[in-house]
Scaffold this motif. Sequence first.
Motif, PDB file in Angstrom:
ATOM      1  N   MET A 161       0.445  -1.703   0.986  1.00  0.00           N
ATOM      2  CA  MET A 161       0.762  -1.784   2.419  1.00  0.00           C
ATOM      3  C   MET A 161      -0.433  -1.383   3.250  1.00  0.00           C
ATOM      4  SD  MET A 161       4.643  -0.577   3.099  1.00  0.00           S
ATOM      5  CE  MET A 161       4.576  -1.155   4.764  1.00  0.00           C
ATOM      6  N   PHE A 162      -1.153  -0.371   2.779  1.00  0.00           N
ATOM      7  CA  PHE A 162      -2.324   0.084   3.506  1.00  0.00           C
ATOM      8  C   PHE A 162      -3.385  -1.006   3.534  1.00  0.00           C
ATOM      9  CE2 PHE A 162      -4.886   3.218   5.462  1.00  0.00           C
ATOM     10  CZ  PHE A 162      -6.169   3.062   4.985  1.00  0.00           C
ATOM     11  N   GLU A 163      -3.593  -1.633   2.375  1.00  0.00           N
ATOM     12  CA  GLU A 163      -4.597  -2.689   2.316  1.00  0.00           C
ATOM     13  C   GLU A 163      -4.237  -3.831   3.270  1.00  0.00           C
ATOM     14  OE1 GLU A 163      -7.428  -3.095   0.040  1.00  0.00           O
ATOM     15  OE2 GLU A 163      -7.163  -0.926   0.009  1.00  0.00           O
ATOM     16  N   SER A 192      -7.908   4.510   0.440  1.00  0.00           N
ATOM     17  CA  SER A 192      -7.584   3.668  -0.721  1.00  0.00           C
ATOM     18  C   SER A 192      -7.925   4.387  -2.015  1.00  0.00           C
ATOM     19  CB  SER A 192      -8.366   2.359  -0.655  1.00  0.00           C
ATOM     20  OG  SER A 192      -8.160   1.718   0.571  1.00  0.00           O
ATOM     21  N   ILE A 236      -2.543   7.609  -8.299  1.00  0.00           N
ATOM     22  CA  ILE A 236      -1.918   6.764  -9.317  1.00  0.00           C
ATOM     23  C   ILE A 236      -2.482   7.103 -10.694  1.00  0.00           C
ATOM     24  CG2 ILE A 236      -1.636   4.389 -10.096  1.00  0.00           C
ATOM     25  CD1 ILE A 236      -1.741   3.538  -7.164  1.00  0.00           C
ATOM     26  N   VAL A 292      -9.677   2.610  13.675  1.00  0.00           N
ATOM     27  CA  VAL A 292     -10.686   2.739  12.618  1.00  0.00           C
ATOM     28  C   VAL A 292     -12.059   2.716  13.264  1.00  0.00           C
ATOM     29  CG1 VAL A 292     -11.557   1.813  10.467  1.00  0.00           C
ATOM     30  CG2 VAL A 292      -9.197   1.419  11.083  1.00  0.00           C
ATOM     31  N   PHE A 325      13.382   2.215  -0.463  1.00  0.00           N
ATOM     32  CA  PHE A 325      12.175   2.895  -0.062  1.00  0.00           C
ATOM     33  C   PHE A 325      11.237   1.919   0.617  1.00  0.00           C
ATOM     34  CE2 PHE A 325       8.773   5.737   0.014  1.00  0.00           C
ATOM     35  CZ  PHE A 325       7.646   5.057  -0.408  1.00  0.00           C
ATOM     36  N   ARG A 326      11.120   0.765   0.025  1.00  0.00           N
ATOM     37  CA  ARG A 326      10.194  -0.211   0.581  1.00  0.00           C
ATOM     38  C   ARG A 326      10.607  -0.589   1.993  1.00  0.00           C
ATOM     39  NH1 ARG A 326      10.202  -4.398  -3.354  1.00  0.00           N
ATOM     40  NH2 ARG A 326       9.009  -3.193  -4.826  1.00  0.00           N
ATOM     41  N   LEU A 373      -5.453   7.118  -2.895  1.00  0.00           N
ATOM     42  CA  LEU A 373      -4.217   6.593  -3.475  1.00  0.00           C
ATOM     43  C   LEU A 373      -4.449   6.190  -4.927  1.00  0.00           C
ATOM     44  CD1 LEU A 373      -3.054   4.604  -0.348  1.00  0.00           C
ATOM     45  CD2 LEU A 373      -1.834   6.478  -1.397  1.00  0.00           C
ATOM     46  N   LEU A 399       9.620   2.416   4.314  1.00  0.00           N
ATOM     47  CA  LEU A 399       8.218   2.797   4.370  1.00  0.00           C
ATOM     48  C   LEU A 399       7.467   1.925   5.363  1.00  0.00           C
ATOM     49  CD1 LEU A 399       5.662   4.147   3.155  1.00  0.00           C
ATOM     50  CD2 LEU A 399       5.669   2.329   1.484  1.00  0.00           C
ATOM     51  N   GLU A 420      -2.417  -3.710   5.956  1.00  0.00           N
ATOM     52  CA  GLU A 420      -2.597  -3.240   7.321  1.00  0.00           C
ATOM     53  C   GLU A 420      -4.074  -3.227   7.681  1.00  0.00           C
ATOM     54  OE1 GLU A 420      -0.245  -2.826   9.319  1.00  0.00           O
ATOM     55  OE2 GLU A 420      -1.109  -1.671  10.939  1.00  0.00           O
ATOM     56  N   LEU A 421      -4.899  -2.847   6.703  1.00  0.00           N
ATOM     57  CA  LEU A 421      -6.339  -2.785   6.933  1.00  0.00           C
ATOM     58  C   LEU A 421      -6.896  -4.175   7.217  1.00  0.00           C
ATOM     59  CD1 LEU A 421      -8.188  -0.387   6.867  1.00  0.00           C
ATOM     60  CD2 LEU A 421      -8.834  -0.970   4.564  1.00  0.00           C
ATOM     61  N   ILE A 463      -2.013   1.406  11.083  1.00  0.00           N
ATOM     62  CA  ILE A 463      -3.348   1.934  11.331  1.00  0.00           C
ATOM     63  C   ILE A 463      -3.579   1.875  12.833  1.00  0.00           C
ATOM     64  CG2 ILE A 463      -5.793   1.647  10.893  1.00  0.00           C
ATOM     65  CD1 ILE A 463      -5.148   0.553   8.223  1.00  0.00           C
ATOM     66  N   VAL A 501      -6.109  -5.117  10.678  1.00  0.00           N
ATOM     67  CA  VAL A 501      -6.852  -4.431  11.735  1.00  0.00           C
ATOM     68  C   VAL A 501      -8.330  -4.777  11.687  1.00  0.00           C
ATOM     69  CG1 VAL A 501      -7.566  -2.156  12.508  1.00  0.00           C
ATOM     70  CG2 VAL A 501      -5.206  -2.563  11.896  1.00  0.00           C
ATOM     71  N   LEU A 502      -8.876  -4.760  10.458  1.00  0.00           N
ATOM     72  CA  LEU A 502     -10.300  -5.023  10.292  1.00  0.00           C
ATOM     73  C   LEU A 502     -10.461  -6.301   9.490  1.00  0.00           C
ATOM     74  CD1 LEU A 502     -11.972  -1.749   8.999  1.00  0.00           C
ATOM     75  CD2 LEU A 502     -12.227  -2.712  11.255  1.00  0.00           C
ATOM     76  N   ASN A 528       2.796   0.889  -3.949  1.00  0.00           N
ATOM     77  CA  ASN A 528       3.360   0.232  -2.780  1.00  0.00           C
ATOM     78  C   ASN A 528       2.659   0.672  -1.504  1.00  0.00           C
ATOM     79  OD1 ASN A 528       5.211  -1.619  -1.887  1.00  0.00           O
ATOM     80  ND2 ASN A 528       6.736  -0.071  -1.390  1.00  0.00           N
ATOM     81  N   ILE A 529       2.476   1.996  -1.378  1.00  0.00           N
ATOM     82  CA  ILE A 529       1.790   2.511  -0.187  1.00  0.00           C
ATOM     83  C   ILE A 529       0.397   1.917  -0.112  1.00  0.00           C
ATOM     84  CG2 ILE A 529       0.885   4.583   0.908  1.00  0.00           C
ATOM     85  CD1 ILE A 529       3.138   6.155  -0.270  1.00  0.00           C
ATOM     86  N   ARG A 530      -0.255   1.852  -1.277  1.00  0.00           N
ATOM     87  CA  ARG A 530      -1.616   1.359  -1.288  1.00  0.00           C
ATOM     88  C   ARG A 530      -1.684  -0.087  -0.831  1.00  0.00           C
ATOM     89  NH1 ARG A 530      -5.902  -0.574  -2.880  1.00  0.00           N
ATOM     90  NH2 ARG A 530      -7.731   0.475  -3.649  1.00  0.00           N
ATOM     91  N   LEU A 550       1.888   7.250   8.598  1.00  0.00           N
ATOM     92  CA  LEU A 550       2.609   7.027   7.349  1.00  0.00           C
ATOM     93  C   LEU A 550       4.050   7.419   7.623  1.00  0.00           C
ATOM     94  CD1 LEU A 550       2.124   6.269   4.381  1.00  0.00           C
ATOM     95  CD2 LEU A 550       1.708   8.652   3.904  1.00  0.00           C
ATOM     96  N   ILE A 584       3.386   1.678   7.285  1.00  0.00           N
ATOM     97  CA  ILE A 584       2.051   2.215   7.540  1.00  0.00           C
ATOM     98  C   ILE A 584       1.480   1.471   8.737  1.00  0.00           C
ATOM     99  CG2 ILE A 584      -0.272   2.488   6.651  1.00  0.00           C
ATOM    100  CD1 ILE A 584       0.786   2.678   3.918  1.00  0.00           C
TER     101      ILE A 584
END
Lengths: 165, 485
Positions: A104-106, B457, B464, B191, B180-181, B460, B184, A108-109, B188, A112-113, A100-102, B200, B186
């Motif tokens: 969300m990070f993607e 990435s 996993i 960059v 949780f979702r 993470l 949570l 967000e990325l 950025i 941004v980019l 899930n974090i991953r 986070l 994130i």
Amino acid sequence: MNAPERFEMFLLPEGGRKIEITKDPKMTNCLLFRIQREDHTIANVLRYRLLSHPQVLFCAYRSPHPLEYLIELKVQTTSRTTPIDVMKEAIQSLMLEYGNIRSMFENELVRVLPSAGGDAAMMAPRVPASSFGGFGAMDVAPSEFGMATDIGGRSDRPDDVDIDF
Amino acid sequence: AQASAATDEQQNKGESQATSIKRLFMFKCDLIQIIGNLSYKSTAMQDLMRELDGLSLVLDNMRIDDNHPFIKEYAVVALKWLLENNKASHDYVRGVENGKLTLDPSIAASGIQVDVDDKGKLSLKKTDEKEDPHNILARTMALEDRNRVVVLKDRVENISGADYPMGFDSEDVPFHLENFRDGLDIKIIRVTPTDIEFDLIGVDASIANALRRILIAEIPTMAIEKVYMINNTGIMQDEVLAHRLGLIPILADPNEFQWKRSGDPPTDQNTIVFKLDVACKAIPNVPESETDPKKKYENSSIYSSHIVWEPKGDQEIRFANSPVRPIHDDILVTKLRPGQVINCELHCEKGIGKDHAKFSPVATASYRLLPDIQILEDITGEDAEFFRGCFPPGVVDVVEENGVRTARVVNPRKDTVSREVLRHKQFDGKVRLTRVRDHFIFNVESTGTIAPEMLVSQALDILIEKCDISKAALERAVKGSEEDE
């Protein structure tokens, strides 16, 4: 002089077992998991996840000696379930959480980019030639997480994975 | 009439003969029994009972009385006969059920409010007295405080917050992926080609820490691992030179390469070969007075740019677009003087930071918790200016509020929590330095081999994968023990 080789920290020896399970003699419904070649990175996270489980009565980990690269994780549950089931659930939920974090990070990325998608392709080319399994038959299958296999080269990282458990 | 007369008679008897307890014992049960028996299958008696308030008498006795054991059961039976086939009596009892409570005044005095809901269930609540705003602020802060690590002058308090993760006070908050979702997040922030700063939010410290540890120690990169010395007549010893060469970051995508075990021969799939072949010579026709060695000698300083890549096998084709080279050209490796030569072949292999720090893909990866500066009492006038000076610029601003210059926290993120405020007595009790426990501000600085966002990435993914390995190992261990049995 007595220091073990650095690669011992993550390479499992031939025929070594990754996880050993023993029953605790004094407490009911309590198992001790001895995980080889792991450290606080995974142990602390597992402990945290196990403690959030409502059926877990006791959960703690320790690293018995800094020169022996293993961790002991002790789990006690109520009689309604077993430590092994709880452990499986904990690991599963951890994988989902990080997945899930991953994602969300993607996302967000990408926000941004805008060129992030292109970067991903460049940095992780899926060159089939480089990933022939010369290191033994470990089928890495984090299959629920398509992301994991998208970053190529995962299958050629068998140092701590090329073992018969 | 008979029954009530009988009751009165008995009560009078009871009062005049208060000492003879034996006779009083269980007499109420007998009375209740009589009432019930009289009403058995007699509508006239049931109506009479109801009119003479016999129903409420029986209902009152639906309790435990040590002097009258089982009176509750007697009353229940009596009530059954009193209500059998008598609608009016039914309605009466139903009306009584939702009656108002009579409260003892001592209950209200102790600050408890008693409520009855539609189903007749009692609930107790603490009464909300009229609170002044200060108390309300304190109370909301107390709730949020569970989430704060308090920074005091000489120590840090409330670090873990609860006995076990995600537990507050005595509440049990079991983990649900949906909750949780929602919590949570994130974000950025920035960059650049070399670093990434992201937030986070809503995770536990162990998860953030695991991510940080993986970033530092377990992401594979390529670095010079073997140095074959052919000739080294320089001042620096072989091993020192080899050590320095190993620390040079190499721009090569580690995903393109395979792992090389200690017995394996070097192939084009698992090794990169560099050559360092330099000799220092004196430059002719340089004036005697010249002191700068760079002007007097050629190759007096050896930089990472002198390392030349020798493509082997199909590497030339694979890396046609991005040739393999050291990331920085200006890393000083060693110094030579005329006549000294270094000639060595360098083999680059794949490794992780756990093995040797040269393999770490980050210059550093760290996180800090978001600071939260709480102003408990307004700070005004000159004090406000001084207060602003205690923090890095941009954290606190002095604004005009109702004609008074007061200090307000504008951007706590910029604060470095130097605790300068706590040094000054004038702010004692007015300010509270805290950190938000589950808001992690990550700062990942890459050496250049891998783009910083890819690093996160990949980290993470590795986490996993670690879980996956453990899961598979667990299944095998369980199967193994089952087979043993």
